[in-house]
Write an enzyme that holds these catalytic residues in place. Structure first.
Site, short mmCIF file in Angstrom:
data_model
loop_
_atom_site.label_atom_id
_atom_site.label_comp_id
_atom_site.label_asym_id
_atom_site.label_seq_id
_atom_site.Cartn_x
_atom_site.Cartn_y
_atom_site.Cartn_z
N ASP A 1 46.57 -6.39 1.79
CA ASP A 1 46.37 -6.78 0.39
C ASP A 1 47.22 -8.04 0.23
OD1 ASP A 1 45.18 -5.58 -2.31
OD2 ASP A 1 47.16 -6.33 -2.84
N LYS B 1 47.42 3.42 -2.17
CA LYS B 1 47.94 2.05 -2.13
C LYS B 1 49.41 2.11 -1.76
CE LYS B 1 46.45 -2.15 -2.84
NZ LYS B 1 45.08 -2.67 -2.75
P1 NDP Z 1 46.49 -13.08 -0.28
O1 NDP Z 1 47.92 -12.76 -0.17
O2 NDP Z 1 45.74 -13.51 0.91
O3 NDP Z 1 46.27 -14.21 -1.40
C1 NDP Z 1 46.70 -14.02 -2.70
C2 NDP Z 1 46.41 -15.28 -3.49
O4 NDP Z 1 46.67 -15.04 -4.87
C3 NDP Z 1 47.32 -16.44 -3.10
O5 NDP Z 1 46.65 -17.64 -3.34
C4 NDP Z 1 48.49 -16.26 -4.06
O6 NDP Z 1 49.24 -17.45 -4.28
C5 NDP Z 1 47.78 -15.82 -5.32
N1 NDP Z 1 48.67 -14.99 -6.13
C6 NDP Z 1 49.19 -13.79 -5.79
N2 NDP Z 1 49.99 -13.33 -6.77
C7 NDP Z 1 49.95 -14.25 -7.73
C8 NDP Z 1 50.56 -14.35 -9.00
N3 NDP Z 1 51.35 -13.38 -9.46
N4 NDP Z 1 50.28 -15.45 -9.75
C9 NDP Z 1 49.47 -16.44 -9.28
N5 NDP Z 1 48.87 -16.40 -8.08
C10 NDP Z 1 49.10 -15.32 -7.33
O7 NDP Z 1 45.82 -11.79 -0.95
P2 NDP Z 1 44.28 -11.38 -1.02
O8 NDP Z 1 43.43 -12.58 -1.06
O9 NDP Z 1 44.06 -10.36 0.01
O10 NDP Z 1 44.24 -10.64 -2.43
C11 NDP Z 1 43.85 -11.29 -3.64
C12 NDP Z 1 43.41 -10.24 -4.65
O11 NDP Z 1 42.28 -9.52 -4.11
C13 NDP Z 1 44.44 -9.17 -4.98
O12 NDP Z 1 44.28 -8.79 -6.32
C14 NDP Z 1 44.05 -8.00 -4.07
O13 NDP Z 1 44.50 -6.78 -4.57
C15 NDP Z 1 42.54 -8.13 -4.13
N6 NDP Z 1 41.78 -7.49 -3.06
C16 NDP Z 1 42.04 -7.78 -1.75
C17 NDP Z 1 41.28 -7.18 -0.76
C18 NDP Z 1 41.45 -7.52 0.67
O14 NDP Z 1 40.68 -7.01 1.50
N7 NDP Z 1 42.39 -8.38 1.06
C19 NDP Z 1 40.23 -6.20 -1.07
C20 NDP Z 1 40.00 -6.01 -2.48
C21 NDP Z 1 40.78 -6.63 -3.42
P3 NDP Z 1 50.64 -17.65 -3.47
O15 NDP Z 1 50.26 -17.74 -2.03
O16 NDP Z 1 51.23 -18.89 -4.03
O17 NDP Z 1 51.45 -16.42 -3.77
O1 2IT Z 2 42.17 -3.49 -2.87
C1 2IT Z 2 41.55 -3.22 -1.80
O2 2IT Z 2 40.47 -2.63 -1.83
C2 2IT Z 2 42.14 -3.64 -0.54
N1 2IT Z 2 43.19 -4.28 -0.55
C3 2IT Z 2 41.49 -3.27 0.76
C4 2IT Z 2 41.86 -1.86 1.14
C5 2IT Z 2 41.42 -1.42 2.50
O3 2IT Z 2 41.79 -0.29 2.85
O4 2IT Z 2 40.74 -2.15 3.22
#
Ligand code: NDP
Ligand code: 2IT
Length: 452
Positions: free
Chosen positions: A167, A127
């Site tokens: 992420d 990460k």
């Molecule tokens: P994005 O940046 O696209 O979206 C994040 C969302 O979560 C936004 O709505 C954001 O609000 C909100 N958010 C982030 N931090 C906070 C906080 N501290 N308090 C309240 N709201 C918060 O990220 P992703 O959708 O990609 O990621 C969301 C989650 O999924 C994370 O935990 C990530 O690690 C996990 N994840 C992502 C993957 C991927 O492929 N993208 C794969 C597996 C897991 P705002 O915009 O207002 O900050």
């Molecule tokens: O938390 C996760 O698994 C991710 N943000 C996706 C990682 C990746 O390499 O696609």
């Protein structure tokens, strides 16, 4: 005896990683759930696997200096935690958020080891990220930051070495700027990043994969309980990549998502979330959910400052299915109680470690279908690996081909977690089942590869 092995290692991790609460939380959650395995097998202790697996193979921390639009010099901290490469090249996302620090990235890197193993694919765990906040920055500022970040990271990554992805705060725009800089510095056009746009090496369905995968995992959990997604009321937190495509798949399957949230507030819309408006507000305008409320007159907006203490309103609307998809430790013990009291039968985690330990415990105790993040959100990284496979073989698969593989991978993860939980006498406990199944493969590979 077996207990004392885990306790000994946890004590050591606490001593050598003070002030890293998220990392310790992730380590304790995994290690204690492995105890039934150590009670049966001594080889892991004999080979000091736990002592080794909690120690990243390599941690990089570096200065990222860049110039803002006013010509002022800005400085951020960049990180890459190359945690474990026993089963494949390092693989995991990059997070840009002001809260990023070594503890958060080590927890995420540690989780990634077991998640990646569960996919059944050859990918190690990593990460990275920075405390840079893309919010309120111009495109030009984001580009200069990404170029500065990648200037250092370039020397540590490669298509068979370490393959970062997105992420929180890192989407197609940031991946594009980072890919461009890598190519400029190395002259190599290779699959060094995933989540790329389609015309220059991206995979169809990668954008959708985490959210879609989570819903497929939920379908599997419901299947053994003779339930389906159709007709269910769903609560989702977050409104980013994962949340949006969770909403989309749930709607495709006939469910009704009624909430989304961001860091400033949340939306409750009993008639169902309007996906088109959500995508316009978040993917096109990059605006806050107050804008969504302006566009959808029947949506109720609740600001964070009006939330009850320690409670997130999205978990108190009487949803049958819950999909936390924002960030770590967002589901409190009170939230878990609210969900359960109002008839929730399934929690499937899109975000990484979204439930505090007491909430996890409450879900397991209640016996609902509980899909821990390492299982439920693995569809994102799995599809990243499908992107790597297409890049390496210079092929391009259709959306349906990738989506079909994703579905099979999620079914495989469910089966591994389900069967392992039964094997160790705790049917339905996918925390234990998932952790043991993910750990075994990595640990056996470490033993086979010798002491390092
Ligand atoms: P994005 O940046 O696209 O979206 C994040 C969302 O979560 C936004 O709505 C954001 O609000 C909100 N958010 C982030 N931090 C906070 C906080 N501290 N308090 C309240 N709201 C918060 O990220 P992703 O959708 O990609 O990621 C969301 C989650 O999924 C994370 O935990 C990530 O690690 C996990 N994840 C992502 C993957 C991927 O492929 N993208 C794969 C597996 C897991 P705002 O915009 O207002 O900050
Ligand atoms: O938390 C996760 O698994 C991710 N943000 C996706 C990682 C990746 O390499 O696609």
């Amino acid at each position: 005896m077996a207990n004392s092995y885990v306790q000994k290692v946890v004590r050591k991790v606490k001593k050598s990683n003070p002030h890293q609460p998220e990392f310790l939380q992730a380590v304790e959650e995994v290690l204690y759930s492995l105890e039934p395995l150590f009670a049966k097998e001594s080889k892991y202790q004999d080979n000091a696997i736990l002592e080794r697996i909690v120690e990243p193979e390599r941690q990089l921390q570096f200065r990222v200096a860049w110039t803002d639009d006013k010509g002022r010099i800005q400085v951020n901290t960049g990180y890459r935690i190359q945690f474990n490469s026993a089963i494949g090249p390092f693989k995991g996302g990059i997070r840009f958020h002001p809260s990023v620090n070594s503890s958060i990235l080590k927890f995420l890197g540690f989780e990634q080891i077991f998640k990646n193993s569960l996919t059944g694919l050859a990918i190690g765990g990593a990460k990275g990220g920075s405390d840079f906040d893309p919010k309120g920055k111009s495109d030009a500022e984001v580009m200069r930051f990404c170029q500065a970040f990648m200037t250092e990271l370039t020397r540590h990554i490669g298509a068979t070495i370490d393959v970062p992805a997105g992420d929180i705060g890192v989407g197609a725009r940031e991946i594009g700027y980072m890919f461009g800089q890598f190519k400029r510095l190395t002259t190599s056009f290779e699959g060094v990043l995933t989540g790329k746009a389609i015309p220059w090496g991206g995979s169809l369905a990668r954008t959708e994969a985490t959210g879609f995968g989570n819903v497929y995992f939920a379908e599997n959990m419901l299947g053994v309980r003779k339930e389906t997604i159709e007709g269910k009321t769903c609560a989702i937190s977050g409104s980013g990549n994962v949340a949006i495509y969770t909403v989309k798949k749930l709607q495709q399957l006939g469910a009704k998502p009624v909430t989304v949230s961001d860091s400033r507030g949340c939306i409750y819309q009993p008639s169902g979330i309007n996906l088109e408006v959500l995508q316009q507000v978040k993917e096109v305008e990059r605006a806050s959910l107050t804008r969504y409320a302006e566009l959808c007159k029947d949506a109720q907006y609740i600001s964070v400052k009006d939330y009850p203490k320690n409670q997130h309103p999205v978990w108190n609307v009487g949803a049958q299915l819950a999909f936390p998809s924002a960030t770590q430790n967002e589901v409190t013990e009170d939230d878990a109680k609210n969900l359960l009291a109002k008839g929730c039968i399934l929690v499937s985690e899109g975000a990484n470690m979204p439930s505090v330990p007491a909430a996890t415990e409450a879900f397991l105790k209640a016996g609902i279908a509980y899909g821990p993040a390492k299982c439920a959100n693995a569809g994102g990284v799995a599809t990243s690996q499908l992107e790597m496979a297409q890049n390496a073989s210079m092929q391009k698969w259709t959306f349906d081909e990738v989506d079909g593989k994703l579905k099979n991978i999620m079914a495989g993860i469910f089966k591994a977690a389900h069967d392992t939980a039964e094997e160790f006498g705790q049917p339905g406990n996918y925390v234990m089942g998932g952790n043991i199944a993910g750990f075994r493969k990595v640990a056996d590979s470490m033993i086979a590869q010798g002491v390092m």
